[in-house]
Design a protein around this motif. Structure first.
Motif, PDB file in Angstrom:
ATOM      1  N   HIS A   8       0.810  -1.219   0.000  1.00  0.00           N
ATOM      2  CA  HIS A   8       0.000   0.000   0.000  1.00  0.00           C
ATOM      3  C   HIS A   8       0.839   1.264   0.000  1.00  0.00           C
ATOM      4  O   HIS A   8       0.301   2.367  -0.095  1.00  0.00           O
ATOM      5  N   MET A   9       2.148   1.147   0.098  1.00  0.00           N
ATOM      6  CA  MET A   9       3.083   2.280   0.028  1.00  0.00           C
ATOM      7  C   MET A   9       2.810   3.333   1.104  1.00  0.00           C
ATOM      8  O   MET A   9       3.049   4.516   0.911  1.00  0.00           O
ATOM      9  N   TYR A  10       2.296   2.882   2.249  1.00  0.00           N
ATOM     10  CA  TYR A  10       1.970   3.793   3.355  1.00  0.00           C
ATOM     11  C   TYR A  10       0.922   4.825   2.938  1.00  0.00           C
ATOM     12  O   TYR A  10       0.870   5.932   3.488  1.00  0.00           O
ATOM     13  N   THR A  11       0.094   4.464   1.944  1.00  0.00           N
ATOM     14  CA  THR A  11      -0.983   5.353   1.497  1.00  0.00           C
ATOM     15  C   THR A  11      -2.294   4.556   1.439  1.00  0.00           C
ATOM     16  O   THR A  11      -2.864   4.375   0.366  1.00  0.00           O
ATOM     17  N   PRO A  12      -2.788   4.078   2.573  1.00  0.00           N
ATOM     18  CA  PRO A  12      -3.976   3.221   2.565  1.00  0.00           C
ATOM     19  C   PRO A  12      -5.206   3.908   1.998  1.00  0.00           C
ATOM     20  O   PRO A  12      -6.023   3.267   1.322  1.00  0.00           O
ATOM     21  N   ARG A  13      -5.346   5.200   2.242  1.00  0.00           N
ATOM     22  CA  ARG A  13      -6.524   5.909   1.722  1.00  0.00           C
ATOM     23  C   ARG A  13      -6.458   6.057   0.210  1.00  0.00           C
ATOM     24  O   ARG A  13      -7.473   6.019  -0.473  1.00  0.00           O
ATOM     25  N   LEU A  14      -5.266   6.228  -0.310  1.00  0.00           N
ATOM     26  CA  LEU A  14      -5.107   6.301  -1.764  1.00  0.00           C
ATOM     27  C   LEU A  14      -5.430   4.954  -2.404  1.00  0.00           C
ATOM     28  O   LEU A  14      -6.076   4.894  -3.460  1.00  0.00           O
ATOM     29  N   MET A  15      -4.973   3.867  -1.777  1.00  0.00           N
ATOM     30  CA  MET A  15      -5.292   2.539  -2.312  1.00  0.00           C
ATOM     31  C   MET A  15      -6.812   2.337  -2.378  1.00  0.00           C
ATOM     32  O   MET A  15      -7.337   1.817  -3.363  1.00  0.00           O
ATOM     33  N   LYS A  16      -7.491   2.775  -1.340  1.00  0.00           N
ATOM     34  CA  LYS A  16      -8.954   2.665  -1.320  1.00  0.00           C
ATOM     35  C   LYS A  16      -9.550   3.499  -2.443  1.00  0.00           C
ATOM     36  O   LYS A  16     -10.483   3.072  -3.125  1.00  0.00           O
ATOM     37  N   ARG A  17      -9.015   4.700  -2.636  1.00  0.00           N
ATOM     38  CA  ARG A  17      -9.499   5.582  -3.705  1.00  0.00           C
ATOM     39  C   ARG A  17      -9.307   4.936  -5.073  1.00  0.00           C
ATOM     40  O   ARG A  17     -10.128   5.108  -5.985  1.00  0.00           O
ATOM     41  N   LEU A  18      -8.219   4.157  -5.231  1.00  0.00           N
ATOM     42  CA  LEU A  18      -7.930   3.491  -6.493  1.00  0.00           C
ATOM     43  C   LEU A  18      -8.685   2.172  -6.642  1.00  0.00           C
ATOM     44  O   LEU A  18      -8.601   1.523  -7.687  1.00  0.00           O
ATOM     45  N   GLY A  19      -9.393   1.782  -5.595  1.00  0.00           N
ATOM     46  CA  GLY A  19     -10.138   0.533  -5.628  1.00  0.00           C
ATOM     47  C   GLY A  19      -9.259  -0.688  -5.456  1.00  0.00           C
ATOM     48  O   GLY A  19      -9.598  -1.780  -5.910  1.00  0.00           O
ATOM     49  N   LEU A  20      -8.125  -0.533  -4.760  1.00  0.00           N
ATOM     50  CA  LEU A  20      -7.175  -1.632  -4.565  1.00  0.00           C
ATOM     51  C   LEU A  20      -7.208  -2.116  -3.125  1.00  0.00           C
ATOM     52  O   LEU A  20      -7.276  -1.304  -2.190  1.00  0.00           O
ATOM     53  N   PRO A  21      -7.147  -3.425  -2.899  1.00  0.00           N
ATOM     54  CA  PRO A  21      -7.101  -3.940  -1.522  1.00  0.00           C
ATOM     55  C   PRO A  21      -5.829  -3.469  -0.824  1.00  0.00           C
ATOM     56  O   PRO A  21      -4.735  -3.544  -1.397  1.00  0.00           O
ATOM     57  N   ILE A  22      -5.971  -3.000   0.382  1.00  0.00           N
ATOM     58  CA  ILE A  22      -4.801  -2.537   1.129  1.00  0.00           C
ATOM     59  C   ILE A  22      -3.817  -3.675   1.363  1.00  0.00           C
ATOM     60  O   ILE A  22      -2.600  -3.481   1.391  1.00  0.00           O
ATOM     61  N   GLU A  23      -4.332  -4.888   1.487  1.00  0.00           N
ATOM     62  CA  GLU A  23      -3.470  -6.040   1.777  1.00  0.00           C
ATOM     63  C   GLU A  23      -2.497  -6.331   0.633  1.00  0.00           C
ATOM     64  O   GLU A  23      -1.392  -6.825   0.858  1.00  0.00           O
ATOM     65  N   THR A  24      -2.908  -6.049  -0.595  1.00  0.00           N
ATOM     66  CA  THR A  24      -2.046  -6.349  -1.751  1.00  0.00           C
ATOM     67  C   THR A  24      -1.550  -5.097  -2.445  1.00  0.00           C
ATOM     68  O   THR A  24      -0.401  -5.045  -2.904  1.00  0.00           O
ATOM     69  N   GLY A  25      -2.400  -4.091  -2.557  1.00  0.00           N
ATOM     70  CA  GLY A  25      -1.983  -2.828  -3.141  1.00  0.00           C
ATOM     71  C   GLY A  25      -1.545  -2.925  -4.586  1.00  0.00           C
ATOM     72  O   GLY A  25      -2.255  -3.452  -5.444  1.00  0.00           O
TER      73      GLY A  25
END
Length: 434
Positions: free
Chosen positions: A388-405
């Motif tokens: 997730h590159m220490y950007t969990p909210r961005l991953m969510k915004r991109l529709g990516l699971p935080i666990e895999t990113g």
């Protein structure tokens, strides 16, 4: 379309687009790049390699003057002199008005926390803080922790094009806004934020702006005066130095901060910001890293008279202009090989917008997990990162699971097109076999 921050980057520095970047000379300055088995460093967003000059400076300090500052003997005085020298170097790096506006410490995160704790003691009617969903968590969670002190929060959100837009900030800022906290460049997407325009919006309502320059540091010229920011943090180990961090702040604002300090330390910057003993050898290395960039800028000038007469600040600007132009070619080549592999790249991808990003690219490939891609590349001595590159909210915004990113390849000016193509060849082989 160029952003204000990019205009600042090019200010009073002649274009080097027609000049060949001295990549062989650059790579020769970094011992790690020539060691077997020929490792490709594409994880520079997590920390860059250091030139020989930095190794020499750290080694010299530990061998010759590894003592506490403030003593009456020569070795201790040498430490005092080194700290003064390094403070001037970093002041030139960020274009500070005065070296006393620069403080040294452990890392950028600790400085963000120091400033946030101090600001948390000043809330009155201005108790609102603007944070973003593109920032590294260090520049988000540190501010969210002030909720218990009465802080309220507004979110400046990234758009579909992978960047923050100042038009979206304007309605978030009011007479209740205490501070806007945002990054100069996304450590995940590589997008460059128009921080000068953001500062204009913040200041128009009487608010302050805090910038995280950690990811921008190795890619562009930091100019706190042109950015018109109030605070800025950066990490030395991202800018070809050792593990350390530094804070810049307007002197009048640093003077007002309520910080922890021993009673005998004057309530003045930078001493009031530098609680305890920091790693002197790493500060010596940071001084040498600035020296490396200065030398690069002077060598690119190509004219001995110009190289000798221009200021250190001008030499640093010249170095970063050359780096910017060269790194755009790396970004274009990375985008080409990723497109050839069918990868989905997040953020700025249009060729005409390359000036709005640095060569940090997050991507995914269908039917290949981010972890598998990084593991297979590692077997070929290519270092990238997944998650997730220490950007969990961005991953969510991109529709990516935080666990895999996603997978992140982050390049700097010592990387080459040849390395990009080797990376692309390995990735292409993986996509064919999946």
């Amino acid at each position: 379309m160029r952003t204000e921050s990019q205009s600042v980057l090019n200010h009073e520095v002649p274009s080097t687009s027609s000049t060949t970047f001295p990549i062989d000379t650059v790579r020769a300055a970094f011992p790690a790049l020539t060691r077997p088995p020929g490792f490709i460093f594409f994880d520079n967003a997590a920390g860059a390699q250091v030139p020989q000059a930095v190794l020499d400076a750290v080694n010299h300090h530990l061998l010759e003057c590894n003592v506490q500052r403030g003593g009456r003997y020569a070795k201790s005085q040498a430490v005092d002199e080194m700290i003064v020298r390094a403070r001037h170097s970093v002041a030139d790096l960020v274009n500070a008005r005065d070296p006393s506006e620069v403080a040294f410490g452990m890392n950028a995160t600790s400085f963000i926390r120091l400033v946030s704790l101090a600001i948390g003691q000043t809330f009155d009617k201005r108790n609102e803080i603007v944070v973003t969903d593109i920032d590294h968590e260090a520049n988000v969670a540190t501010w969210l922790a002030l909720e218990r002190s009465g802080a309220k929060f507004s979110w400046w959100k990234v758009r579909e094009d992978g960047n923050l837009h100042v038009d979206d900030l304007i309605p978030l800022v009011s007479s209740k806004t205490r501070l806007v906290a945002c990054t100069l460049t996304s450590n995940a997407l590589g997008s460059i934020v128009d921080v000068t325009a953001a500062a204009r919006v913040a200041h128009a309502s009487g608010a302050e702006i805090f910038l995280d320059a950690v990811h921008y540091g190795p890619h562009g010229s930091i100019d706190v005066q042109a950015f018109d920011c109030d605070y800025l943090v950066c990490s030395g180990y991202k800018i070809f130095g050792p593990h350390m961090g530094f804070l810049w702040g307007r002197r009048e604002l640093l003077g007002k901060l309520q910080t922890f300090r021993e009673d005998f330390i004057p309530d003045e910057p930078p001493g009031k910001i530098e609680a305890g003993t920091f790693a002197y050898e790493n500060v010596a290395g940071m001084d040498a890293a600035v020296g490396y960039l200065e030398t690069l800028g002077r060598s690119i000038a190509g004219n001995d008279a110009t190289a000798k007469s221009e200021s250190r600040r001008s030499a640093l600007q010249r170095a970063f202009e050359a780096i910017r132009v060269y790194e755009e070619s790396l970004s274009l080549e990375m985008l080409r090989v990723l497109e050839d592999c069918g990868a989905v790249v997040y953020g700025v991808t249009e060729k005409k917008r390359m000036s709005q990003r640095v060569p940090t690219l997050c991507f995914n490939v269908a039917n290949l997990s981010p972890a598998r891609i990084t593991e297979e590349l590692a077997k070929q001595n290519i270092g990238v990162r997944d998650g997730h590159m220490y950007t969990p909210r961005l991953m969510k915004r991109l529709g990516l699971p935080i666990e895999t990113g996603a997978v992140r390849a982050s390049l700097v000016h010592y990387n080459t097109v040849e390395e990009v193509r080797r990376f692309g060849g390995v990735l292409a082989e993986m996509t064919r076999s999946c």
